[in-house]
Design a protein around this motif. Structure first.
Motif: not given
Length: 151
Positions: A82-83, A86, A88-90, A93, A105-107, A110, A119
């Motif tokens: 879990y990031a 966005a 850190n998600y990117n 990924i 991987v998800k936010l 979410e 965020n």
């Protein structure tokens, strides 16, 4: 055992809070929660003193946490990643080796349908009230997420 990793930028503010909160809501015999940062700024450091203070106020002890950097092997050792935002998600990924890695991987936000901005704001340059706000956001989402994971 279900393994969950929460990730922010430096692993001293948001992800240690999410780590501690989520860990407090899940049975330790079935779930392992960890946290990391996408940047190497604070490796080995304790959480920000404001994160520690806010967590302690709410009965969560994160003072023993030691910051570490996210690594590709975390895809192998985590069921869910879990990031916190966005960016850190990117970053996560971009390290993925395949679609299986990406699928983990998800936010974090979410999981919370009552929040429109997915965020988690970074409180690092803010005041203690910003850390309180982030704690409340993570607490509410951790309640939802822990209930979902225990099903």
């Amino acid at each position: 055992m279900t393994r969950i990793l929460v990730v922010c930028l430096g692993n001293i503010c948001r992800s240690p809070l999410a780590h501690g909160i989520l860990e407090s809501k899940l049975p330790k015999d079935s779930f392992y929660v960890d946290s990391a940062g996408t940047a190497a700024y604070h490796i080995g450091n304790s959480p920000d003193h404001r994160s520690i203070k806010v967590a302690k106020t709410h009965g969560v002890d994160i003072s023993g946490h030691s910051a570490r950097q996210f690594r590709v092997s975390d895809f192998d050792t985590s069921d869910y990643i879990y990031a916190m935002d966005a960016s850190n998600y990117n970053n996560i990924i971009s390290l993925a080796r395949n679609n299986d890695d990406i699928g983990k991987v998800k936010l974090f936000l979410e999981e919370n349908n009552s929040v429109s901005d997915k965020n988690v704001p970074d409180p690092y340059y803010g005041h203690i009230s910003d850390f309180e706000y982030v704690f409340d956001l993570l607490e509410a989402t951790s309640k939802i997420l822990s209930a979902k994971l225990k099903e």
